[in-house]
Design a protein around this motif. Structure first.
Motif, PDB file in Angstrom:
ATOM      1  N   HIS A  71      37.163  35.479  26.513  1.00 14.23           N
ATOM      2  CA  HIS A  71      35.692  35.054  27.580  1.00 14.23           C
ATOM      3  C   HIS A  71      35.881  34.529  28.773  1.00 14.23           C
ATOM      4  O   HIS A  71      37.098  33.567  28.962  1.00 14.23           O
ATOM      5  N   PRO A  72      35.081  35.070  29.653  1.00 20.56           N
ATOM      6  CA  PRO A  72      35.034  34.426  31.326  1.00 20.56           C
ATOM      7  C   PRO A  72      34.931  32.912  31.232  1.00 20.56           C
ATOM      8  O   PRO A  72      35.136  32.211  31.749  1.00 20.56           O
ATOM      9  N   GLY A  73      33.993  32.353  30.139  1.00 25.87           N
ATOM     10  CA  GLY A  73      33.736  30.960  29.963  1.00 25.87           C
ATOM     11  C   GLY A  73      34.914  30.132  29.579  1.00 25.87           C
ATOM     12  O   GLY A  73      35.210  29.043  29.290  1.00 25.87           O
ATOM     13  N   LEU A  74      36.266  30.967  29.059  1.00 24.50           N
ATOM     14  CA  LEU A  74      36.848  30.141  28.514  1.00 24.50           C
ATOM     15  C   LEU A  74      37.759  29.743  29.404  1.00 24.50           C
ATOM     16  O   LEU A  74      39.081  28.939  29.311  1.00 24.50           O
ATOM     17  N   ALA A  75      38.118  29.481  30.956  1.00 24.83           N
ATOM     18  CA  ALA A  75      38.638  30.050  31.691  1.00 24.83           C
ATOM     19  C   ALA A  75      39.627  28.758  31.957  1.00 24.83           C
ATOM     20  O   ALA A  75      40.148  28.798  32.328  1.00 24.83           O
ATOM     21  N   SER A  76      38.505  27.483  32.242  1.00 24.20           N
ATOM     22  CA  SER A  76      38.823  26.169  32.347  1.00 24.20           C
ATOM     23  C   SER A  76      39.281  25.296  31.148  1.00 24.20           C
ATOM     24  O   SER A  76      39.376  24.840  31.306  1.00 24.20           O
ATOM     25  N   VAL A  77      39.185  25.863  29.813  1.00 22.82           N
ATOM     26  CA  VAL A  77      39.322  25.499  28.404  1.00 22.82           C
ATOM     27  C   VAL A  77      40.779  24.801  28.782  1.00 22.82           C
ATOM     28  O   VAL A  77      41.827  26.051  29.500  1.00 22.82           O
ATOM     29  N   THR A  78      41.096  23.659  28.601  1.00 25.99           N
ATOM     30  CA  THR A  78      42.315  23.326  29.182  1.00 25.99           C
ATOM     31  C   THR A  78      43.249  22.432  26.977  1.00 25.99           C
ATOM     32  O   THR A  78      42.235  22.279  26.351  1.00 25.99           O
ATOM     33  N   ARG A  79      44.702  22.074  26.918  1.00 32.70           N
ATOM     34  CA  ARG A  79      44.876  21.863  26.543  1.00 32.70           C
ATOM     35  C   ARG A  79      44.092  20.258  25.315  1.00 32.70           C
ATOM     36  O   ARG A  79      43.881  19.702  27.292  1.00 32.70           O
ATOM     37  N   PRO A  80      44.114  19.828  24.721  1.00 31.92           N
ATOM     38  CA  PRO A  80      44.879  21.155  22.987  1.00 31.92           C
ATOM     39  C   PRO A  80      43.511  21.999  22.980  1.00 31.92           C
ATOM     40  O   PRO A  80      44.149  22.691  22.049  1.00 31.92           O
ATOM     41  N   ALA A  81      42.382  22.251  23.700  1.00 28.96           N
ATOM     42  CA  ALA A  81      41.098  23.088  22.849  1.00 28.96           C
ATOM     43  C   ALA A  81      42.810  24.358  23.590  1.00 28.96           C
ATOM     44  O   ALA A  81      41.985  25.347  22.246  1.00 28.96           O
ATOM     45  N   ARG A  82      43.288  24.760  24.376  1.00 28.29           N
ATOM     46  CA  ARG A  82      43.287  26.032  24.152  1.00 28.29           C
ATOM     47  C   ARG A  82      44.171  26.239  23.618  1.00 28.29           C
ATOM     48  O   ARG A  82      44.069  27.461  22.628  1.00 28.29           O
ATOM     49  N   TYR A  83      44.794  25.165  22.985  1.00 24.96           N
ATOM     50  CA  TYR A  83      46.129  25.722  22.152  1.00 24.96           C
ATOM     51  C   TYR A  83      45.298  25.949  20.816  1.00 24.96           C
ATOM     52  O   TYR A  83      45.826  27.066  19.804  1.00 24.96           O
ATOM     53  N   TRP A  84      44.213  25.200  20.135  1.00 27.96           N
ATOM     54  CA  TRP A  84      43.877  25.158  19.039  1.00 27.96           C
ATOM     55  C   TRP A  84      42.967  26.847  18.729  1.00 27.96           C
ATOM     56  O   TRP A  84      43.278  27.797  18.286  1.00 27.96           O
ATOM     57  N   MET A  85      42.581  27.330  20.411  1.00 29.12           N
ATOM     58  CA  MET A  85      42.379  28.574  20.564  1.00 29.12           C
ATOM     59  C   MET A  85      42.907  30.001  20.567  1.00 29.12           C
ATOM     60  O   MET A  85      42.711  30.387  19.443  1.00 29.12           O
ATOM     61  N   GLY A 113      35.835  37.799  19.703  1.00 26.39           N
ATOM     62  CA  GLY A 113      36.544  37.973  21.086  1.00 26.39           C
ATOM     63  C   GLY A 113      37.769  39.500  21.584  1.00 26.39           C
ATOM     64  O   GLY A 113      38.537  39.621  22.256  1.00 26.39           O
ATOM     65  N   THR A 114      37.980  40.806  19.823  1.00 23.99           N
ATOM     66  CA  THR A 114      38.685  41.446  19.326  1.00 23.99           C
ATOM     67  C   THR A 114      38.936  42.395  20.773  1.00 23.99           C
ATOM     68  O   THR A 114      37.595  42.709  20.482  1.00 23.99           O
ATOM     69  N   GLU A 115      39.173  43.190  21.107  1.00 20.29           N
ATOM     70  CA  GLU A 115      39.184  44.100  22.580  1.00 20.29           C
ATOM     71  C   GLU A 115      38.022  45.536  21.928  1.00 20.29           C
ATOM     72  O   GLU A 115      38.803  45.574  20.592  1.00 20.29           O
ATOM     73  N   THR A 116      37.811  46.152  22.891  1.00 20.93           N
ATOM     74  CA  THR A 116      36.923  47.683  22.672  1.00 20.93           C
ATOM     75  C   THR A 116      36.853  48.029  23.550  1.00 20.93           C
ATOM     76  O   THR A 116      37.941  48.044  24.718  1.00 20.93           O
ATOM     77  N   LYS A 117      37.029  49.626  22.956  1.00 20.67           N
ATOM     78  CA  LYS A 117      36.932  50.268  24.453  1.00 20.67           C
ATOM     79  C   LYS A 117      35.726  50.996  23.658  1.00 20.67           C
ATOM     80  O   LYS A 117      35.319  51.513  22.964  1.00 20.67           O
ATOM     81  N   ILE A 118      34.761  51.605  24.898  1.00 23.37           N
ATOM     82  CA  ILE A 118      33.828  52.039  24.988  1.00 23.37           C
ATOM     83  C   ILE A 118      33.153  53.193  25.902  1.00 23.37           C
ATOM     84  O   ILE A 118      33.778  53.058  27.363  1.00 23.37           O
ATOM     85  N   LEU A 119      32.130  55.220  25.846  1.00 20.01           N
ATOM     86  CA  LEU A 119      32.002  54.885  26.414  1.00 20.01           C
ATOM     87  C   LEU A 119      30.310  55.336  26.805  1.00 20.01           C
ATOM     88  O   LEU A 119      30.165  55.015  25.607  1.00 20.01           O
ATOM     89  N   VAL A 120      30.184  55.169  27.571  1.00 21.58           N
ATOM     90  CA  VAL A 120      28.403  54.774  27.948  1.00 21.58           C
ATOM     91  C   VAL A 120      27.849  55.520  28.643  1.00 21.58           C
ATOM     92  O   VAL A 120      28.331  55.622  29.704  1.00 21.58           O
ATOM     93  N   THR A 121      26.755  56.587  28.562  1.00 17.45           N
ATOM     94  CA  THR A 121      26.075  57.497  28.855  1.00 17.45           C
ATOM     95  C   THR A 121      24.503  56.790  29.306  1.00 17.45           C
ATOM     96  O   THR A 121      23.714  56.385  28.300  1.00 17.45           O
ATOM     97  N   GLY A 122      23.743  57.156  30.228  1.00 17.71           N
ATOM     98  CA  GLY A 122      22.750  56.822  30.607  1.00 17.71           C
ATOM     99  C   GLY A 122      22.282  57.474  31.968  1.00 17.71           C
ATOM    100  O   GLY A 122      22.254  57.796  32.944  1.00 17.71           O
TER     101      GLY A 122
END
Length: 226
Positions: free
Chosen positions: A111-125, A164-173
């Motif tokens: 997630h973009p909000g996790l970009a600033s996470v540092t160790r040890p939090a990143r390690y556990w993630m 946070g598992t990746e997915t792929k999707i087609l969206v029409t509107g």
């Protein structure tokens, strides 16, 4: 990735087309729908004689129904199941998504909000994600060895996967539906901070960039956030 958009093959009888290449087909179809309502083919008002001016008036009046005739389709990958769980709440869009029941689990997307996470939090993630993926593979193998089919094994094992598992999707509107999505997902508070989930906010920005190419006059009142 924009993969489909409205293409005009003819004009409504009586419609006076703009100069070639001056207007996109998606914008042109919206104007044709609006002018049909009043049979205003001769463009008597200079303020609405151009497509940009006409659609600006449509937007100002909230006459959004004419924007439903044009559409755009996007293929989106590198996003999470969390994102698509929110995306499908926009019920006027249409969706085709990778099935976790038939397809092996894809990778993890931070997630973009996790970009600033540092160790040890990143390690556990990272450890949690790796453990979940290992557990998923082990469960699929175990259930398959017991005689369960591919679909049955994966539909059960996926319950240990992170959102946070990746997915792929087609969206029409149609363009009205896309405007509704962008209005909600690009909204900010008084401090200019996004009100939507950050992942959705980033995807919405990219969608807006493409829609302003497809139908610049239909989205003339939207600015792409920095």
């Amino acid at each position: 990735m924009l993969i489909a958009r409205t293409i005009m093959v003819d004009d409504i009888p009586g419609y006076q087309p703009h100069a070639p290449f001056d207007v996109t087909d998606a914008d042109d179809l919206g104007e044709q729908g609006g002018r049909l309502c009043y049979l205003s083919w001769n463009r008597p008002n200079p303020a609405t004689a151009t497509n940009q001016g006409y659609l600006a008036n449509i937007l100002g009046q909230g006459h959004y129904s004419v924007l439903e005739h044009s559409s755009a389709s996007f293929y989106i990958d590198g996003v999470t199941r969390n994102f698509t769980h929110e995306l499908i709440r926009h019920r006027h869009l249409s969706f085709s998504e990778v099935s976790q029941r038939y397809v092996d689990a894809l990778g993890f997307v931070a997630h973009p909000g996790l970009a600033s996470v540092t160790r040890p939090a990143r390690y556990w993630m990272d450890e949690v994600v790796e453990d979940a993926q290992d557990a998923y593979g082990t469960l699929v193998d175990n259930l398959t060895e017991q005689g369960q089919g591919r679909k049955q094994a994966r539909q059960a094992a996926r319950h240990v996967l992170p959102g946070g598992t990746e997915t792929k999707i087609l969206v029409t509107g149609n363009l009205r539906a896309w405007r509704d999505l962008l209005t909600k997902r690009l909204a900010t508070n008084a401090q200019g901070e996004p009100l939507a989930d950050l992942e959705f906010y980033e995807v919405a920005k990219r969608i807006l960039v493409e829609l302003k190419r497809v139908a610049p006059n239909t989205f003339q009142d939207f600015e792409v956030p920095a």
